[in-house]
Design a protein around this motif. Structure first.
Motif, short mmCIF file in Angstrom:
data_model
loop_
_atom_site.label_atom_id
_atom_site.label_comp_id
_atom_site.label_asym_id
_atom_site.label_seq_id
_atom_site.Cartn_x
_atom_site.Cartn_y
_atom_site.Cartn_z
N ARG A 1 -42.88 49.95 -117.30
CA ARG A 1 -43.31 50.33 -118.65
C ARG A 1 -43.79 49.11 -119.43
O ARG A 1 -43.46 48.89 -120.59
CB ARG A 1 -42.17 51.04 -119.38
N LEU A 2 -44.62 48.31 -118.74
CA LEU A 2 -45.12 47.08 -119.35
C LEU A 2 -46.21 47.34 -120.38
O LEU A 2 -46.68 46.41 -121.03
CB LEU A 2 -45.66 46.15 -118.24
N TYR A 3 -46.58 48.59 -120.54
CA TYR A 3 -47.60 48.98 -121.52
C TYR A 3 -46.99 49.30 -122.88
O TYR A 3 -47.71 49.58 -123.84
CB TYR A 3 -48.32 50.24 -121.01
N ARG A 4 -45.67 49.27 -123.00
CA ARG A 4 -45.00 49.88 -124.15
C ARG A 4 -45.25 49.17 -125.48
O ARG A 4 -45.03 49.76 -126.54
CB ARG A 4 -43.49 49.99 -123.89
N ALA B 1 -47.98 54.32 -126.01
CA ALA B 1 -46.77 55.15 -125.90
C ALA B 1 -46.52 55.61 -124.48
O ALA B 1 -45.37 55.76 -124.06
CB ALA B 1 -46.89 56.36 -126.83
N THR B 2 -47.58 55.85 -123.73
CA THR B 2 -47.44 56.34 -122.36
C THR B 2 -48.34 55.57 -121.41
O THR B 2 -49.32 54.93 -121.83
CB THR B 2 -47.80 57.84 -122.26
N PHE B 3 -48.02 55.67 -120.14
CA PHE B 3 -48.83 55.03 -119.10
C PHE B 3 -50.22 55.65 -119.05
O PHE B 3 -51.22 54.95 -118.86
CB PHE B 3 -48.12 55.19 -117.75
N VAL B 4 -50.30 56.96 -119.25
CA VAL B 4 -51.59 57.64 -119.21
C VAL B 4 -52.49 57.15 -120.34
O VAL B 4 -53.69 56.91 -120.13
CB VAL B 4 -51.39 59.17 -119.30
N GLU B 5 -51.92 56.98 -121.53
CA GLU B 5 -52.72 56.46 -122.65
C GLU B 5 -53.21 55.05 -122.35
O GLU B 5 -54.34 54.69 -122.67
CB GLU B 5 -51.88 56.47 -123.93
N GLU C 1 -59.79 52.88 -118.51
CA GLU C 1 -60.63 54.07 -118.32
C GLU C 1 -60.46 54.64 -116.92
O GLU C 1 -61.42 54.99 -116.23
CB GLU C 1 -62.10 53.76 -118.61
N ILE C 2 -59.21 54.72 -116.50
CA ILE C 2 -58.86 55.27 -115.19
C ILE C 2 -58.13 56.59 -115.41
O ILE C 2 -57.23 56.68 -116.24
CB ILE C 2 -57.93 54.31 -114.40
N ARG C 3 -58.51 57.61 -114.66
CA ARG C 3 -57.80 58.88 -114.73
C ARG C 3 -56.41 58.75 -114.10
O ARG C 3 -56.21 57.96 -113.17
CB ARG C 3 -58.58 59.99 -114.02
#
Length: 297
Positions: free
Chosen positions: A79-82, A86-90, A97-99
């Motif tokens: 969860r290094l994006y936190r 808020a989420t990995f998908v975001e 820009e990866i699905r």
């Protein structure tokens, strides 16, 4: 927001030994780890270093499914994006820009690519076909499958379709006692026509020799050009069949029959019967054509 990989990377060098000015290797990426959802605080220096090196790897993800897949898994599970999302998908959508589906395909692919890397580099499509083999049969079987497909293909490029065909002819995991059996399974499947992409290629006649032979045959007066072409194709077919026969002969030697009957008597006996039947049929067909030829002279 500017990705961490674009920021100064002093902490990266101190924590991982990675030089952000050069492509990141798999060895320089940290081992994926889990961080609980309840952790909401800022990244510490160690995590920030991991994020930096993973994002540096992702800048060149199109060139390496191995590096990108592992980097994505580290960021996702840790969860290094936190700090920014808020989420990995975001995070995937905003920064790269990866699905989501594409990201998880790469995450699933990288362990497979690492496993077969001593044999050769593979792309995402090839890794996707080997993934179920790794999961159901184990790493040694997945490596054996790729190695044997590569060998059977010879000078021809190995594609995802080749690996899919090979995977489709594998027996259930409980019937594959050893990874070494993969070669025998694929060789027999190719000979039986169940894996045509793995069969030996038809031998090519040098262009000059073929032209000279065709001109000679056509010059006889009683052989048409169509018959010359049919004859050339027939020779190529018989040479390919002979190569397969030799492979079968080599593969069923030694203690293969004894081991098969001990492992699965019913299946082993059935396969022995079928091999003998097709050997007799082939011999009969060749004798029949010879008799027809002699009768016509």
């Amino acid at each position: 927001m500017e990705p961490a990989a674009a920021r100064p990377g002093g902490v990266v060098a101190s924590l991982t030994g990675a030089d952000v000015s050069t492509p990141v290797t798999v060895a320089q990426l940290p081992t994926p780890y889990d961080v609980a959802e309840t952790v909401t605080g800022p990244l510490d220096d160690r995590e920030r270093g991991h994020l930096d090196v993973c994002e540096q790897a992702l800048h060149g993800f199109r060139k390496s499914v191995v590096v990108a897949g592992k980097a994505l898994e580290v960021i996702s599970r840790g969860r290094l994006y936190r700090e920014t999302h808020a989420t990995f998908v975001e995070y995937l959508d905003d920064v790269w820009e990866i699905r989501k589906s594409q990201a998880y395909r790469m995450i699933e692919a990288w362990p497979v690519a690492v496993a077969v890397s001593p044999i050769g580099d593979i792309n995402e499509g090839q890794a996707r076909e080997l993934g179920p083999v790794l999961k159901d049969y184990g790493q040694e079987a997945a490596v054996a499958l790729y190695r044997e497909v590569k060998e059977l293909r010879g000078d021809r490029r190995v594609t995802a379709a080749d690996l899919a065909e090979a995977r489709a002819v594998l027996p259930p995991p409980t019937q594959l006692a050893r990874p070494e059996q993969v070669r025998d399974v694929l060789t027999v499947a190719a000979a039986e026509g169940r894996a045509p992409r793995l069969a030996p290629p038809e031998p090519k006649v040098p262009a000059q020799a073929a032209d000279e032979h065709q001109a000679h045959e056509a010059g006889r007066g009683n052989v048409s050009q169509d018959e010359v072409h049919e004859g050339a194709e027939a020779i190529a077919t018989m040479e390919a069949a002979l190569a397969q026969q030799r492979q079968i002969y080599d593969r069923v030697g030694g203690g293969v029959l004894k081991a098969a009957l001990l492992y699965d008597p019913r299946r082993g006996e059935y396969l022995r019967h079928e091999l003998r039947q097709y050997a007799h049929r082939t011999a009969h067909r060749m004798r029949g054509q010879q008799a027809d030829d002699e009768a016509g002279t």
